[in-house]
Design a protein around this motif. Sequence first.
Motif, PDB file in Angstrom:
ATOM      1  N   ILE A  73       5.015  10.464  -3.127  1.00  0.00           N
ATOM      2  CA  ILE A  73       4.873   9.299  -2.285  1.00  0.00           C
ATOM      3  C   ILE A  73       5.229   9.823  -0.723  1.00  0.00           C
ATOM      4  CG2 ILE A  73       7.238   8.434  -2.385  1.00  0.00           C
ATOM      5  CD1 ILE A  73       5.791   5.838  -3.154  1.00  0.00           C
ATOM      6  N   LEU A  74       4.456   9.167   0.177  1.00  0.00           N
ATOM      7  CA  LEU A  74       4.617   9.603   1.486  1.00  0.00           C
ATOM      8  C   LEU A  74       5.019   8.221   2.204  1.00  0.00           C
ATOM      9  CD1 LEU A  74       1.316  11.530   2.219  1.00  0.00           C
ATOM     10  CD2 LEU A  74       3.737  12.441   1.818  1.00  0.00           C
ATOM     11  N   GLY A  75       5.166   7.155   1.736  1.00  0.00           N
ATOM     12  CA  GLY A  75       5.648   5.860   2.158  1.00  0.00           C
ATOM     13  C   GLY A  75       4.912   4.792   1.712  1.00  0.00           C
ATOM     14  N   GLY A  76       5.308   3.761   1.909  1.00  0.00           N
ATOM     15  CA  GLY A  76       4.528   2.453   1.655  1.00  0.00           C
ATOM     16  C   GLY A  76       4.486   1.454   2.701  1.00  0.00           C
ATOM     17  N   ARG A  77       3.926   0.351   2.643  1.00  0.00           N
ATOM     18  CA  ARG A  77       3.584  -0.656   3.600  1.00  0.00           C
ATOM     19  C   ARG A  77       3.541  -2.009   2.872  1.00  0.00           C
ATOM     20  NH1 ARG A  77      -1.089  -1.078   8.204  1.00  0.00           N
ATOM     21  NH2 ARG A  77      -0.408  -3.302   8.777  1.00  0.00           N
ATOM     22  N   LEU A  78       4.161  -2.993   3.632  1.00  0.00           N
ATOM     23  CA  LEU A  78       3.965  -4.296   3.110  1.00  0.00           C
ATOM     24  C   LEU A  78       2.816  -4.909   3.996  1.00  0.00           C
ATOM     25  CD1 LEU A  78       4.821  -7.017   1.408  1.00  0.00           C
ATOM     26  CD2 LEU A  78       6.291  -7.480   3.456  1.00  0.00           C
ATOM     27  N   VAL A  79       1.762  -5.272   3.044  1.00  0.00           N
ATOM     28  CA  VAL A  79       0.520  -5.931   3.949  1.00  0.00           C
ATOM     29  C   VAL A  79       0.416  -7.322   3.761  1.00  0.00           C
ATOM     30  CG1 VAL A  79      -1.879  -5.391   4.091  1.00  0.00           C
ATOM     31  CG2 VAL A  79      -0.466  -3.716   3.529  1.00  0.00           C
ATOM     32  N   GLU A  80       0.094  -7.974   5.062  1.00  0.00           N
ATOM     33  CA  GLU A  80      -0.254  -9.486   5.010  1.00  0.00           C
ATOM     34  C   GLU A  80      -1.530  -9.630   4.353  1.00  0.00           C
ATOM     35  OE1 GLU A  80       1.865 -11.805   6.148  1.00  0.00           O
ATOM     36  OE2 GLU A  80       3.498 -10.483   6.553  1.00  0.00           O
ATOM     37  N   PRO A  81      -1.666 -10.876   3.865  1.00  0.00           N
ATOM     38  CA  PRO A  81      -2.999 -11.332   3.025  1.00  0.00           C
ATOM     39  C   PRO A  81      -4.253 -11.070   4.213  1.00  0.00           C
ATOM     40  CG  PRO A  81      -1.609 -12.863   2.781  1.00  0.00           C
ATOM     41  CD  PRO A  81      -0.857 -11.992   3.697  1.00  0.00           C
ATOM     42  N   GLY A  82      -5.218 -10.403   3.893  1.00  0.00           N
ATOM     43  CA  GLY A  82      -6.471 -10.107   4.748  1.00  0.00           C
ATOM     44  C   GLY A  82      -6.279  -8.755   5.639  1.00  0.00           C
ATOM     45  N   ASP A  83      -5.207  -8.234   5.473  1.00  0.00           N
ATOM     46  CA  ASP A  83      -4.999  -6.823   6.333  1.00  0.00           C
ATOM     47  C   ASP A  83      -5.111  -5.557   5.472  1.00  0.00           C
ATOM     48  OD1 ASP A  83      -4.573  -8.442   8.788  1.00  0.00           O
ATOM     49  OD2 ASP A  83      -2.567  -8.643   8.708  1.00  0.00           O
ATOM     50  N   LEU A  84      -5.686  -5.649   4.270  1.00  0.00           N
ATOM     51  CA  LEU A  84      -5.735  -4.374   3.626  1.00  0.00           C
ATOM     52  C   LEU A  84      -6.606  -3.148   4.394  1.00  0.00           C
ATOM     53  CD1 LEU A  84      -5.894  -5.352  -0.097  1.00  0.00           C
ATOM     54  CD2 LEU A  84      -4.153  -4.079   1.073  1.00  0.00           C
ATOM     55  N   VAL A 115       0.922  -1.106  -0.177  1.00  0.00           N
ATOM     56  CA  VAL A 115       0.013   0.098   0.000  1.00  0.00           C
ATOM     57  C   VAL A 115       1.008   1.178  -0.104  1.00  0.00           C
ATOM     58  CG1 VAL A 115      -1.696   1.319   1.410  1.00  0.00           C
ATOM     59  CG2 VAL A 115      -1.958  -1.181   1.302  1.00  0.00           C
ATOM     60  N   ARG A 116       0.847   1.799  -1.037  1.00  0.00           N
ATOM     61  CA  ARG A 116       2.070   3.244  -1.197  1.00  0.00           C
ATOM     62  C   ARG A 116       0.914   4.388  -0.927  1.00  0.00           C
ATOM     63  NH1 ARG A 116       5.041   2.901  -6.963  1.00  0.00           N
ATOM     64  NH2 ARG A 116       6.135   0.811  -6.400  1.00  0.00           N
ATOM     65  N   ARG A 117       1.297   5.428  -0.081  1.00  0.00           N
ATOM     66  CA  ARG A 117       0.266   6.391   0.190  1.00  0.00           C
ATOM     67  C   ARG A 117       1.108   7.617  -0.646  1.00  0.00           C
ATOM     68  NH1 ARG A 117       2.615   4.332   4.812  1.00  0.00           N
ATOM     69  NH2 ARG A 117       3.775   6.478   5.327  1.00  0.00           N
ATOM     70  N   TYR A 118       0.012   8.536  -1.069  1.00  0.00           N
ATOM     71  CA  TYR A 118       0.409   9.757  -1.756  1.00  0.00           C
ATOM     72  C   TYR A 118      -0.214  10.857  -1.349  1.00  0.00           C
ATOM     73  CZ  TYR A 118       2.337   6.497  -5.456  1.00  0.00           C
ATOM     74  OH  TYR A 118       2.899   5.384  -5.955  1.00  0.00           O
ATOM     75  N   SER A 119       0.665  12.135  -1.380  1.00  0.00           N
ATOM     76  CA  SER A 119       0.068  13.193  -0.935  1.00  0.00           C
ATOM     77  C   SER A 119      -0.710  14.012  -2.205  1.00  0.00           C
ATOM     78  CB  SER A 119       1.042  14.322  -0.753  1.00  0.00           C
ATOM     79  OG  SER A 119       1.957  14.440  -1.711  1.00  0.00           O
ATOM     80  N   ALA A 120      -1.508  15.271  -1.998  1.00  0.00           N
ATOM     81  CA  ALA A 120      -2.345  15.906  -2.886  1.00  0.00           C
ATOM     82  C   ALA A 120      -1.380  16.409  -3.974  1.00  0.00           C
ATOM     83  CB  ALA A 120      -3.098  17.025  -2.177  1.00  0.00           C
ATOM     84  N   ASP A 121      -0.141  16.539  -3.399  1.00  0.00           N
ATOM     85  CA  ASP A 121       0.535  17.035  -4.646  1.00  0.00           C
ATOM     86  C   ASP A 121       1.435  15.838  -5.490  1.00  0.00           C
ATOM     87  OD1 ASP A 121       2.748  16.284  -2.824  1.00  0.00           O
ATOM     88  OD2 ASP A 121       3.604  18.492  -3.076  1.00  0.00           O
ATOM     89  N   GLY A 122       0.946  14.596  -5.256  1.00  0.00           N
ATOM     90  CA  GLY A 122       1.346  13.437  -6.017  1.00  0.00           C
ATOM     91  C   GLY A 122       2.724  12.880  -5.415  1.00  0.00           C
ATOM     92  N   ALA A 168      -3.423   4.353   6.890  1.00  0.00           N
ATOM     93  CA  ALA A 168      -2.885   5.440   5.900  1.00  0.00           C
ATOM     94  C   ALA A 168      -3.605   6.880   6.020  1.00  0.00           C
ATOM     95  CB  ALA A 168      -2.773   4.807   4.526  1.00  0.00           C
ATOM     96  N   PHE A 169      -4.961   6.378   6.151  1.00  0.00           N
ATOM     97  CA  PHE A 169      -5.853   7.618   5.949  1.00  0.00           C
ATOM     98  C   PHE A 169      -5.913   8.378   7.274  1.00  0.00           C
ATOM     99  CE2 PHE A 169      -7.242   5.410   2.250  1.00  0.00           C
ATOM    100  CZ  PHE A 169      -7.085   6.589   1.306  1.00  0.00           C
ATOM    101  N   ALA A 170      -5.524   7.932   8.403  1.00  0.00           N
ATOM    102  CA  ALA A 170      -5.310   8.287   9.655  1.00  0.00           C
ATOM    103  C   ALA A 170      -4.550   9.671   9.542  1.00  0.00           C
ATOM    104  CB  ALA A 170      -4.959   7.591  11.045  1.00  0.00           C
ATOM    105  N   ASP A 171      -3.330   9.522   8.424  1.00  0.00           N
ATOM    106  CA  ASP A 171      -2.374  10.634   8.385  1.00  0.00           C
ATOM    107  C   ASP A 171      -3.286  11.782   7.534  1.00  0.00           C
ATOM    108  OD1 ASP A 171      -0.673  12.635   7.421  1.00  0.00           O
ATOM    109  OD2 ASP A 171       1.003  11.085   6.887  1.00  0.00           O
ATOM    110  N   PRO A 172      -3.641  13.046   8.114  1.00  0.00           N
ATOM    111  CA  PRO A 172      -4.158  14.021   7.051  1.00  0.00           C
ATOM    112  C   PRO A 172      -3.553  14.456   5.754  1.00  0.00           C
ATOM    113  CG  PRO A 172      -3.141  14.870   9.174  1.00  0.00           C
ATOM    114  CD  PRO A 172      -3.163  13.588   9.041  1.00  0.00           C
ATOM    115  N   ALA A 173      -2.233  14.016   5.585  1.00  0.00           N
ATOM    116  CA  ALA A 173      -1.511  14.338   4.583  1.00  0.00           C
ATOM    117  C   ALA A 173      -1.788  13.632   3.454  1.00  0.00           C
ATOM    118  CB  ALA A 173       0.037  14.490   4.912  1.00  0.00           C
ATOM    119  N   VAL A 174      -2.439  12.030   3.759  1.00  0.00           N
ATOM    120  CA  VAL A 174      -2.544  11.264   2.741  1.00  0.00           C
ATOM    121  C   VAL A 174      -3.886  11.438   1.817  1.00  0.00           C
ATOM    122  CG1 VAL A 174      -3.503   8.676   1.954  1.00  0.00           C
ATOM    123  CG2 VAL A 174      -1.586   9.449   3.874  1.00  0.00           C
TER     124      VAL A 174
END
Length: 162
Positions: free
Chosen positions: A118-129, A109-116, A136-142
């Motif tokens: 990248i704010l970071g990424g996270r490897l996600v286990e199956p079933g944890d999306l 899951v890659r997070r992006y800001s309003a100016d395009g 990700a959306f807890a960060d207001p910059a995302v």
Amino acid sequence: MTTHLVHAIGPAVLKELRSTDDAGRRMVPVTDDEGGAPLRCCLRRSRPGERIALVSYAPLRRWAAGAGVDPGAYDEQGPVFVHAEECDGPAGDGPAGDGPPFDGAHRVVRRYSADGRILGGRLVEPGDLEAAFAQAFADPAVEFVQVRAVEYGCFLYEVRGG
């Protein structure tokens, strides 16, 4: 509970990709004899016998053009499977409902800001999306996130907070 809006590739973009993809290539339809390809037009796996195509898609470039920003070095394009002909789209485009599409394998899951940017990424286990989306959306910059396959790095879909 927060709603996350899952977005397939939209019909207008699909029409363009089926003509000439983001790498400037013409679509080459094939019959999928085995099935199982992750279709980005309807967010399900292909069925044996369906006509599909592998096209090049630049999701951030297209988003940035619509948002009036420059994706800079984060611009990339890669392969995505789509139906070779127009389809009905995803049954659940919008709130994730029964769970996010293609959630049965490791994802990034890659997070992006309003100016395009990248704010970071996270490897996600199956079933944890869903948990990854909430984080990700807890960060207001995302502004949005992209879900990508681990094994090939391919774009699967975009998610926005609801």
